[in-house]
Design a protein around this motif. Structure first.
Motif, PDB file in Angstrom:
ATOM      1  N   PRO A 237       0.837  -1.216   0.000  1.00  0.00           N
ATOM      2  CA  PRO A 237       0.000   0.000   0.000  1.00  0.00           C
ATOM      3  C   PRO A 237       0.863   1.254   0.000  1.00  0.00           C
ATOM      4  O   PRO A 237       1.885   1.317   0.697  1.00  0.00           O
ATOM      5  N   GLY A 238       0.446   2.226  -0.820  1.00  0.00           N
ATOM      6  CA  GLY A 238       1.224   3.445  -0.975  1.00  0.00           C
ATOM      7  C   GLY A 238       2.243   3.392  -2.093  1.00  0.00           C
ATOM      8  O   GLY A 238       2.832   4.420  -2.446  1.00  0.00           O
ATOM      9  N   GLY A 239       2.455   2.212  -2.632  1.00  0.00           N
ATOM     10  CA  GLY A 239       3.438   2.045  -3.694  1.00  0.00           C
ATOM     11  C   GLY A 239       2.911   2.428  -5.063  1.00  0.00           C
ATOM     12  O   GLY A 239       1.764   2.889  -5.203  1.00  0.00           O
ATOM     13  N   SER A 240       3.749   2.204  -6.076  1.00  0.00           N
ATOM     14  CA  SER A 240       3.409   2.587  -7.451  1.00  0.00           C
ATOM     15  C   SER A 240       3.709   1.447  -8.407  1.00  0.00           C
ATOM     16  O   SER A 240       4.589   0.617  -8.158  1.00  0.00           O
ATOM     17  N   LEU A 241       2.957   1.433  -9.489  1.00  0.00           N
ATOM     18  CA  LEU A 241       3.205   0.537 -10.607  1.00  0.00           C
ATOM     19  C   LEU A 241       2.874   1.287 -11.896  1.00  0.00           C
ATOM     20  O   LEU A 241       2.006   2.173 -11.892  1.00  0.00           O
ATOM     21  N   ARG A 242       3.537   0.892 -12.973  1.00  0.00           N
ATOM     22  CA  ARG A 242       3.156   1.413 -14.285  1.00  0.00           C
ATOM     23  C   ARG A 242       2.819   0.236 -15.187  1.00  0.00           C
ATOM     24  O   ARG A 242       3.666  -0.623 -15.448  1.00  0.00           O
ATOM     25  N   LEU A 243       1.587   0.220 -15.647  1.00  0.00           N
ATOM     26  CA  LEU A 243       1.138  -0.807 -16.579  1.00  0.00           C
ATOM     27  C   LEU A 243       1.344  -0.326 -18.010  1.00  0.00           C
ATOM     28  O   LEU A 243       1.213   0.869 -18.297  1.00  0.00           O
ATOM     29  N   SER A 244       1.659  -1.267 -18.868  1.00  0.00           N
ATOM     30  CA  SER A 244       1.808  -0.986 -20.292  1.00  0.00           C
ATOM     31  C   SER A 244       0.883  -1.899 -21.079  1.00  0.00           C
ATOM     32  O   SER A 244       0.627  -3.040 -20.662  1.00  0.00           O
TER      33      SER A 244
ATOM     34  N   SER B  98       0.189   5.802  -5.142  1.00  0.00           N
ATOM     35  CA  SER B  98      -0.556   5.741  -3.875  1.00  0.00           C
ATOM     36  C   SER B  98      -1.561   4.591  -3.888  1.00  0.00           C
ATOM     37  O   SER B  98      -2.744   4.750  -3.551  1.00  0.00           O
ATOM     38  N   LEU B  99      -1.083   3.435  -4.258  1.00  0.00           N
ATOM     39  CA  LEU B  99      -1.973   2.287  -4.417  1.00  0.00           C
ATOM     40  C   LEU B  99      -2.583   1.859  -3.092  1.00  0.00           C
ATOM     41  O   LEU B  99      -1.954   1.953  -2.032  1.00  0.00           O
ATOM     42  N   LYS B 100      -3.819   1.391  -3.188  1.00  0.00           N
ATOM     43  CA  LYS B 100      -4.571   0.944  -2.027  1.00  0.00           C
ATOM     44  C   LYS B 100      -4.974  -0.520  -2.226  1.00  0.00           C
ATOM     45  O   LYS B 100      -5.016  -1.014  -3.357  1.00  0.00           O
ATOM     46  N   ALA B 101      -5.316  -1.174  -1.135  1.00  0.00           N
ATOM     47  CA  ALA B 101      -5.734  -2.567  -1.220  1.00  0.00           C
ATOM     48  C   ALA B 101      -6.918  -2.728  -2.170  1.00  0.00           C
ATOM     49  O   ALA B 101      -7.017  -3.738  -2.882  1.00  0.00           O
ATOM     50  N   GLU B 102      -7.793  -1.749  -2.193  1.00  0.00           N
ATOM     51  CA  GLU B 102      -8.987  -1.838  -3.054  1.00  0.00           C
ATOM     52  C   GLU B 102      -8.678  -1.672  -4.537  1.00  0.00           C
ATOM     53  O   GLU B 102      -9.570  -1.825  -5.374  1.00  0.00           O
ATOM     54  N   ASP B 103      -7.428  -1.364  -4.865  1.00  0.00           N
ATOM     55  CA  ASP B 103      -7.017  -1.325  -6.269  1.00  0.00           C
ATOM     56  C   ASP B 103      -6.650  -2.721  -6.784  1.00  0.00           C
ATOM     57  O   ASP B 103      -6.392  -2.884  -7.979  1.00  0.00           O
TER      58      ASP B 103
ATOM     59  N   GLU C 179     -13.871  -3.579 -31.331  1.00  0.00           N
ATOM     60  CA  GLU C 179     -13.059  -3.403 -30.135  1.00  0.00           C
ATOM     61  C   GLU C 179     -12.317  -4.690 -29.792  1.00  0.00           C
ATOM     62  O   GLU C 179     -12.743  -5.792 -30.147  1.00  0.00           O
ATOM     63  N   TYR C 180     -11.215  -4.510 -29.067  1.00  0.00           N
ATOM     64  CA  TYR C 180     -10.336  -5.617 -28.717  1.00  0.00           C
ATOM     65  C   TYR C 180      -9.875  -5.458 -27.279  1.00  0.00           C
ATOM     66  O   TYR C 180      -9.723  -4.334 -26.781  1.00  0.00           O
ATOM     67  N   TRP C 181      -9.630  -6.602 -26.635  1.00  0.00           N
ATOM     68  CA  TRP C 181      -9.196  -6.632 -25.246  1.00  0.00           C
ATOM     69  C   TRP C 181      -7.866  -7.360 -25.117  1.00  0.00           C
ATOM     70  O   TRP C 181      -7.599  -8.314 -25.857  1.00  0.00           O
ATOM     71  N   GLY C 182      -7.080  -6.939 -24.157  1.00  0.00           N
ATOM     72  CA  GLY C 182      -5.899  -7.689 -23.798  1.00  0.00           C
ATOM     73  C   GLY C 182      -6.250  -8.818 -22.849  1.00  0.00           C
ATOM     74  O   GLY C 182      -7.411  -8.976 -22.451  1.00  0.00           O
ATOM     75  N   GLN C 183      -5.235  -9.569 -22.464  1.00  0.00           N
ATOM     76  CA  GLN C 183      -5.462 -10.746 -21.622  1.00  0.00           C
ATOM     77  C   GLN C 183      -5.496 -10.403 -20.138  1.00  0.00           C
ATOM     78  O   GLN C 183      -5.907 -11.227 -19.324  1.00  0.00           O
ATOM     79  N   GLY C 184      -5.064  -9.212 -19.799  1.00  0.00           N
ATOM     80  CA  GLY C 184      -5.091  -8.766 -18.414  1.00  0.00           C
ATOM     81  C   GLY C 184      -3.770  -8.972 -17.693  1.00  0.00           C
ATOM     82  O   GLY C 184      -2.990  -9.860 -18.038  1.00  0.00           O
ATOM     83  N   THR C 185      -3.542  -8.129 -16.703  1.00  0.00           N
ATOM     84  CA  THR C 185      -2.364  -8.255 -15.835  1.00  0.00           C
ATOM     85  C   THR C 185      -2.809  -8.051 -14.394  1.00  0.00           C
ATOM     86  O   THR C 185      -3.585  -7.143 -14.103  1.00  0.00           O
ATOM     87  N   GLN C 186      -2.328  -8.920 -13.523  1.00  0.00           N
ATOM     88  CA  GLN C 186      -2.773  -8.896 -12.123  1.00  0.00           C
ATOM     89  C   GLN C 186      -2.013  -7.835 -11.336  1.00  0.00           C
ATOM     90  O   GLN C 186      -0.784  -7.779 -11.390  1.00  0.00           O
ATOM     91  N   VAL C 187      -2.763  -7.033 -10.604  1.00  0.00           N
ATOM     92  CA  VAL C 187      -2.193  -6.078  -9.660  1.00  0.00           C
ATOM     93  C   VAL C 187      -2.697  -6.443  -8.271  1.00  0.00           C
ATOM     94  O   VAL C 187      -3.913  -6.518  -8.053  1.00  0.00           O
ATOM     95  N   THR C 188      -1.776  -6.682  -7.360  1.00  0.00           N
ATOM     96  CA  THR C 188      -2.130  -7.027  -5.985  1.00  0.00           C
ATOM     97  C   THR C 188      -1.465  -6.028  -5.059  1.00  0.00           C
ATOM     98  O   THR C 188      -0.242  -5.876  -5.076  1.00  0.00           O
ATOM     99  N   VAL C 189      -2.285  -5.357  -4.262  1.00  0.00           N
ATOM    100  CA  VAL C 189      -1.782  -4.382  -3.304  1.00  0.00           C
ATOM    101  C   VAL C 189      -1.981  -4.958  -1.908  1.00  0.00           C
ATOM    102  O   VAL C 189      -3.110  -5.121  -1.444  1.00  0.00           O
ATOM    103  N   SER C 190      -0.864  -5.290  -1.263  1.00  0.00           N
ATOM    104  CA  SER C 190      -0.949  -5.963   0.033  1.00  0.00           C
ATOM    105  C   SER C 190       0.352  -5.776   0.784  1.00  0.00           C
ATOM    106  O   SER C 190       1.426  -5.711   0.191  1.00  0.00           O
ATOM    107  N   SER C 191       0.242  -5.711   2.105  1.00  0.00           N
ATOM    108  CA  SER C 191       1.439  -5.630   2.931  1.00  0.00           C
ATOM    109  C   SER C 191       1.861  -7.020   3.378  1.00  0.00           C
ATOM    110  O   SER C 191       2.870  -7.176   4.071  1.00  0.00           O
TER     111      SER C 191
END
Length: 118
Positions: free
Chosen positions: A14-21, A84-89, A106-118
């Motif tokens: 929590p509070g950290g950052s990520l950049r998705l591409s 400022s990531l939160k658990a609910e993200d 329209e087209y979709w990607g396969q997805g990428t998992q984001v887990t916000v946890s201490s």
């Protein structure tokens, strides 16, 4: 063949950052409106951020001021900077490309998992 490939997800405190591409191929990138969605366990997929008309950016209220969507047309890539990531993200994040004019395919990607946890 159109492909959207997301990357950049992972485990962050929590509070950290990520950049998705999201790298797009097989389409004329500039002709497509790009957006990021997410889906948390047991919940419906929700729109997180997108480019509105005129290149303006829009965000769901829960991420305003923390997330930033951007795109690089030269690299056929859209990004989602998440601060400022939160658990609910915590969710699987997807990018979507939708043609700006008919036939509005329209087209979709396969997805990428984001887990916000201490």
């Amino acid at each position: 063949q159109v492909q959207l490939v997301e990357s950049g997800g992972g485990l962050v405190q929590p509070g950290g950052s990520l950049r998705l591409s999201c790298a797009a191929s097989g389409l004329s990138f500039g002709n497509y409106a790009m957006a990021w969605y997410r889906q948390a366990p047991g919940k419906e997929r929700e729109l997180v951020a997108f480019f509105a008309d005129g290149g303006r950016t829009k965000y769901v209220d829960s991420v305003k001021g923390r997330f930033t969507i951007s795109r690089d047309n030269g690299l056929n890539t859209v990004y989602l900077q998440m601060n400022s990531l939160k658990a609910e993200d915590t969710a699987v994040y997807y990018c979507k490309a939708r043609r700006k004019v008919t036939p509005w395919d329209e087209y979709w990607g396969q997805g990428t998992q984001v887990t916000v946890s201490s």
